[in-house]
Design a protein around this motif. Structure first.
Motif, mmCIF file in Angstrom:
data_model
loop_
_atom_site.group_PDB
_atom_site.id
_atom_site.type_symbol
_atom_site.label_atom_id
_atom_site.label_comp_id
_atom_site.label_asym_id
_atom_site.label_seq_id
_atom_site.Cartn_x
_atom_site.Cartn_y
_atom_site.Cartn_z
ATOM 1 N N ASP A 21 0.852 -1.184 0.000
ATOM 2 C CA ASP A 21 0.000 0.000 0.000
ATOM 3 C C ASP A 21 0.894 1.242 0.000
ATOM 4 N N ALA A 22 0.912 1.941 -1.087
ATOM 5 C CA ALA A 22 1.720 3.149 -1.186
ATOM 6 C C ALA A 22 1.269 3.931 -2.410
ATOM 7 N N SER A 23 1.787 5.151 -2.534
ATOM 8 C CA SER A 23 1.432 5.957 -3.697
ATOM 9 C C SER A 23 2.687 6.560 -4.293
ATOM 10 N N ARG A 24 2.554 6.990 -5.514
ATOM 11 C CA ARG A 24 3.663 7.622 -6.214
ATOM 12 C C ARG A 24 3.100 8.693 -7.138
ATOM 13 N N THR A 25 3.819 9.779 -7.257
ATOM 14 C CA THR A 25 3.435 10.871 -8.136
ATOM 15 C C THR A 25 4.638 11.267 -8.972
ATOM 16 N N ASP A 45 6.921 0.285 -11.135
ATOM 17 C CA ASP A 45 6.512 0.451 -9.746
ATOM 18 C C ASP A 45 5.553 -0.656 -9.312
ATOM 19 N N HIS A 85 -0.495 10.407 -10.873
ATOM 20 C CA HIS A 85 -0.459 9.856 -9.516
ATOM 21 C C HIS A 85 -1.116 8.483 -9.545
ATOM 22 N N TRP A 86 -0.523 7.527 -8.848
ATOM 23 C CA TRP A 86 -1.167 6.227 -8.695
ATOM 24 C C TRP A 86 -0.907 5.730 -7.291
ATOM 25 N N LYS A 87 -1.840 4.919 -6.833
ATOM 26 C CA LYS A 87 -1.699 4.356 -5.494
ATOM 27 C C LYS A 87 -2.251 2.946 -5.473
ATOM 28 N N LYS A 89 -3.896 0.408 -2.654
ATOM 29 C CA LYS A 89 -4.418 0.308 -1.298
ATOM 30 C C LYS A 89 -5.430 -0.814 -1.257
#
Length: 155
Positions: A21-25, A45, A85-87, A89
């Motif tokens: 569970d994490a996000s990246r931009t 990623d 942006h993607w995440k 979760k």
């Protein structure tokens, strides 16, 4: 005098568990070459996490379509860029692309057999559990939820 032999202890090595569970931009220039850059970043990623390969493939297609649409139909953000942006979760991957907005709200084009383009949001709609558009004074964000029930849906 010799020291008594020490019991053998295995060496401890630091290994990072996959981030689930994490996000990246990332921010990319508002130009066609950015589509491939975004596609590579999303795939690299997500492949490094416990995301099923089919969802990684879907996220790659969706990210490509959303960036392509932003470049073709919208303006860049004030700095000449797009924000991607993607995440991940709870097993759900959400991808969103923010641009400087346009004169119309993004929506799937009507189905036509002979049109050379206009299938982007229809493809997104077919792969996503849910998708949508949010707009404000600085631009618009088109997002899609893949791999499970949407986190954005209010119950």
């Amino acid at each position: 005098m010799t020291a008594a032999p020490q019991p053998h202890r295995p060496l401890r090595t630091a290994t990072a568990a996959p981030v689930r569970d994490a996000s990246r931009t990332i921010r990319v220039p508002w130009r066609a070459a950015s589509v491939a850059q975004v596609r590579r970043a999303v795939v690299e990623d997500l492949a490094g996490r416990d995301v099923p390969a089919t969802v990684v493939d879907e996220a790659e297609i969706v990210a490509s379509e959303l960036v392509s649409n932003a470049i073709r139909h919208a303006r860049p953000l004030s700095d000449g860029m797009l924000r991607v942006h993607w995440k991940v979760k709870g097993g759900v991957v959400e991808v969103e692309v923010t641009d400087g907005g346009s004169d119309s709200t993004p929506r799937p084009a009507p189905r036509t057999v002979w049109a050379p383009s206009g299938r982007g949001l229809r493809i997104v709609r077919s792969l996503a559990h849910e998708w949508g558009v949010t707009e404000d004074r600085t631009g618009s964000t088109v997002w899609a939820s893949l791999g499970g029930p949407s986190r954005r849906r209010s119950h």
